[in-house]
Motif scaffolding. Sequence first.
Motif, PDB file in Angstrom:
ATOM      1  N   ASP A  76       6.749   2.840  -6.189  1.00  0.00           N
ATOM      2  CA  ASP A  76       5.870   2.124  -5.243  1.00  0.00           C
ATOM      3  C   ASP A  76       4.784   2.418  -4.295  1.00  0.00           C
ATOM      4  OD1 ASP A  76       8.090  -0.352  -5.706  1.00  0.00           O
ATOM      5  OD2 ASP A  76       7.785  -0.389  -3.924  1.00  0.00           O
ATOM      6  N   GLN A  77       4.435   4.232  -4.217  1.00  0.00           N
ATOM      7  CA  GLN A  77       3.608   4.833  -3.510  1.00  0.00           C
ATOM      8  C   GLN A  77       2.933   5.173  -4.567  1.00  0.00           C
ATOM      9  OE1 GLN A  77       5.485   7.157  -0.161  1.00  0.00           O
ATOM     10  NE2 GLN A  77       5.077   4.869   1.078  1.00  0.00           N
ATOM     11  N   PHE A  78       3.676   5.505  -5.224  1.00  0.00           N
ATOM     12  CA  PHE A  78       2.762   6.429  -6.575  1.00  0.00           C
ATOM     13  C   PHE A  78       1.997   5.354  -6.969  1.00  0.00           C
ATOM     14  CE2 PHE A  78       2.108   6.470 -11.093  1.00  0.00           C
ATOM     15  CZ  PHE A  78       1.719   7.899 -11.036  1.00  0.00           C
ATOM     16  N   PHE A  79       1.832   4.188  -7.382  1.00  0.00           N
ATOM     17  CA  PHE A  79       1.230   3.174  -7.879  1.00  0.00           C
ATOM     18  C   PHE A  79      -0.062   2.838  -6.808  1.00  0.00           C
ATOM     19  CE2 PHE A  79       5.050   1.477  -9.676  1.00  0.00           C
ATOM     20  CZ  PHE A  79       5.070   1.315 -10.709  1.00  0.00           C
ATOM     21  N   GLY A  80       0.104   3.069  -5.829  1.00  0.00           N
ATOM     22  CA  GLY A  80      -1.415   2.621  -4.869  1.00  0.00           C
ATOM     23  C   GLY A  80      -1.825   4.620  -4.894  1.00  0.00           C
ATOM     24  N   THR A  81      -0.742   5.102  -4.797  1.00  0.00           N
ATOM     25  CA  THR A  81      -1.712   6.720  -5.127  1.00  0.00           C
ATOM     26  C   THR A  81      -2.312   6.737  -6.253  1.00  0.00           C
ATOM     27  OG1 THR A  81       0.310   7.280  -3.249  1.00  0.00           O
ATOM     28  CG2 THR A  81      -1.203   9.275  -4.640  1.00  0.00           C
TER      29      THR A  81
ATOM     30  N   ASN B  38      -3.917   4.475  -7.695  1.00  0.00           N
ATOM     31  CA  ASN B  38      -4.591   3.665  -7.738  1.00  0.00           C
ATOM     32  C   ASN B  38      -6.471   4.233  -6.886  1.00  0.00           C
ATOM     33  OD1 ASN B  38      -5.703   1.566  -9.019  1.00  0.00           O
ATOM     34  ND2 ASN B  38      -4.400   0.047  -8.389  1.00  0.00           N
ATOM     35  N   PHE B  39      -5.602   5.143  -5.537  1.00  0.00           N
ATOM     36  CA  PHE B  39      -6.732   5.668  -4.181  1.00  0.00           C
ATOM     37  C   PHE B  39      -7.317   6.717  -5.233  1.00  0.00           C
ATOM     38  CE2 PHE B  39      -6.583   8.782  -1.340  1.00  0.00           C
ATOM     39  CZ  PHE B  39      -8.056   8.094  -0.400  1.00  0.00           C
ATOM     40  N   ALA B  40      -6.515   7.484  -5.736  1.00  0.00           N
ATOM     41  CA  ALA B  40      -7.086   8.509  -6.550  1.00  0.00           C
ATOM     42  C   ALA B  40      -8.559   8.405  -7.372  1.00  0.00           C
ATOM     43  CB  ALA B  40      -6.217   9.288  -7.333  1.00  0.00           C
ATOM     44  N   LYS B  41      -8.646   6.831  -8.382  1.00  0.00           N
ATOM     45  CA  LYS B  41      -9.113   6.561  -9.253  1.00  0.00           C
ATOM     46  C   LYS B  41     -10.111   5.587  -8.272  1.00  0.00           C
ATOM     47  CE  LYS B  41     -10.174   3.076 -12.942  1.00  0.00           C
ATOM     48  NZ  LYS B  41      -9.475   2.397 -13.464  1.00  0.00           N
ATOM     49  N   THR B  42     -10.089   5.282  -7.698  1.00  0.00           N
ATOM     50  CA  THR B  42     -10.969   4.681  -6.505  1.00  0.00           C
ATOM     51  C   THR B  42     -12.139   6.034  -5.472  1.00  0.00           C
ATOM     52  OG1 THR B  42     -10.098   2.739  -5.819  1.00  0.00           O
ATOM     53  CG2 THR B  42     -11.863   3.538  -4.199  1.00  0.00           C
ATOM     54  N   LEU B  43     -11.727   6.995  -5.664  1.00  0.00           N
ATOM     55  CA  LEU B  43     -12.756   8.557  -4.909  1.00  0.00           C
ATOM     56  C   LEU B  43     -13.257   9.102  -5.971  1.00  0.00           C
ATOM     57  CD1 LEU B  43     -11.271   7.341  -2.343  1.00  0.00           C
ATOM     58  CD2 LEU B  43     -10.713   9.531  -1.526  1.00  0.00           C
ATOM     59  N   ASN B  44     -11.987   8.977  -7.566  1.00  0.00           N
ATOM     60  CA  ASN B  44     -12.708   9.681  -8.578  1.00  0.00           C
ATOM     61  C   ASN B  44     -12.613  10.923  -8.810  1.00  0.00           C
ATOM     62  OD1 ASN B  44     -13.714  10.374 -11.316  1.00  0.00           O
ATOM     63  ND2 ASN B  44     -16.082  10.460 -10.152  1.00  0.00           N
TER      64      ASN B  44
ATOM     65  N   SER C 228       1.249   1.879  -0.887  1.00  0.00           N
ATOM     66  CA  SER C 228       1.738   1.204   0.220  1.00  0.00           C
ATOM     67  C   SER C 228       3.076   0.948  -0.487  1.00  0.00           C
ATOM     68  CB  SER C 228       1.215  -0.154  -0.026  1.00  0.00           C
ATOM     69  OG  SER C 228       1.719  -0.938   0.605  1.00  0.00           O
ATOM     70  N   PHE C 229       4.058   1.011   0.338  1.00  0.00           N
ATOM     71  CA  PHE C 229       5.143   0.486   0.430  1.00  0.00           C
ATOM     72  C   PHE C 229       5.867  -0.465   1.010  1.00  0.00           C
ATOM     73  CE2 PHE C 229       9.849   0.557   1.469  1.00  0.00           C
ATOM     74  CZ  PHE C 229      10.642  -0.140   0.256  1.00  0.00           C
ATOM     75  N   PRO C 230       6.186  -1.250  -0.077  1.00  0.00           N
ATOM     76  CA  PRO C 230       6.141  -1.460  -0.932  1.00  0.00           C
ATOM     77  C   PRO C 230       5.257  -2.421  -1.177  1.00  0.00           C
ATOM     78  CG  PRO C 230       6.535  -3.963   0.617  1.00  0.00           C
ATOM     79  CD  PRO C 230       6.034  -2.704   1.858  1.00  0.00           C
ATOM     80  N   VAL C 231       4.760  -1.871  -2.692  1.00  0.00           N
ATOM     81  CA  VAL C 231       4.397  -2.135  -3.409  1.00  0.00           C
ATOM     82  C   VAL C 231       3.106  -2.966  -3.407  1.00  0.00           C
ATOM     83  CG1 VAL C 231       5.118  -2.916  -5.313  1.00  0.00           C
ATOM     84  CG2 VAL C 231       3.044  -1.484  -5.792  1.00  0.00           C
TER      85      VAL C 231
END
Length: 397
Positions: A45-50, A52-58, A204-207
């Motif tokens: 669950d938290q991997f998905f948010g991470t 997307n976060f990495a992609k946002t920060l490039n 985030s958890f939950p996703v």
Amino acid sequence: MVRYPMLHVFALIFIISSSEAKNNVDKNGYIIYCPCMGRFGNQVDQFFGTLNFAKTLNRTLVLPTWIKYDLFSDKPIFVPFDHYFMLEPLNVFYKVMLIKDFMHLAPKAWPLSKRYTFCHSSRNFESKGYPNDCNPKEGSPFGPFWDNVDVNFTAGSRFYSPLQFYPATSEDNLFELKKLKFLWDTKFPPPDYPVLAFVGAPGSFPVKISDVHLHGLLIWSQQISQMVDKHFFDLYGVRRYEYIGLHLRNGLDWKLTCQHVGQTDQLFSSSQCLGENNEFGQLTAQICFPTQELIVSQLRNVLQNSPNITNIFIASDKNHMILFLQANFKDMNIYKLESEDPQLDLYILARAYHFIGNCVSSFSAFVKRERDIENLPTSFWGVHHLTRAINLFHQEL
């Protein structure tokens, strides 16, 4: 059935991009983190948010080892990310690299003078005489995780409060995402902070619903597929999509968790069947910890609508209820894995003709998301409707 499109074509792209990532430092920086909260379902669950976060920060996302917990030992087990999942789909979607590859690059990409760790605010262990900082190695699995990859935070800690991992509004529009990146880059510019090393996952958890579609990028590795064939499909002669899959969450820790029912509208992954705003119903004790009578009744209803199905597969954290269910369903062949392996359980449950899971469990949530991709039916104990599949494939994939 929907599979990740043109996966065979992506293999060549993956080889080229991964080779470049291993040898060239990303001037935009990296994100690395410890997936230290909970078991596998929570970590995913938290991997998905991470991601997307990495992609946002490039920034390139460094894929951590998964953390597994042995039933008979307090020591965590570290499993390489690609032992479970193929890297090709992820690398086509965004720039990622395995943690072992990053550590080979670390002398150039992450100088000792810039090896900071990041947390929201102090992880306070003053009673043990530790400083008022992130204390990233205090406790398990935190310390063992970083020691496993030989990382020491020689530059100290940085608090990122009041920054967040998600846009301030519920709308993930381009302006809000650019604003989020600007705020992080301003406080932690990549030249000064080439690696954002988080004590815990920046997801985030939950996703979040906005991240659910990323499950389509998790394609089981060939090794997992072969193990399932060996330990279930070939062993028992059962075919994919010709059995009912059950997830029974009934360990002591889960019983204690379910005591919180009635104190909150949502618990863990319950929004997957109740809706984010409980538009599909309210959380009940039967949904969280179903009785034996409910399990028999609900399974019988599913079997009545599943012609020619004679096999049932059960995954459980504690009691598989094999003898009990055999007594109630004498015409059924009932199976479980001989040796416990949660990842193999997930693979098998996702390929059932019909799956009945636990609405509150992130383990069941993983199965549901994978089944949604292929438009396979899922129901939950104590919930009297088929859950609606979520469209996992956005245009950005």
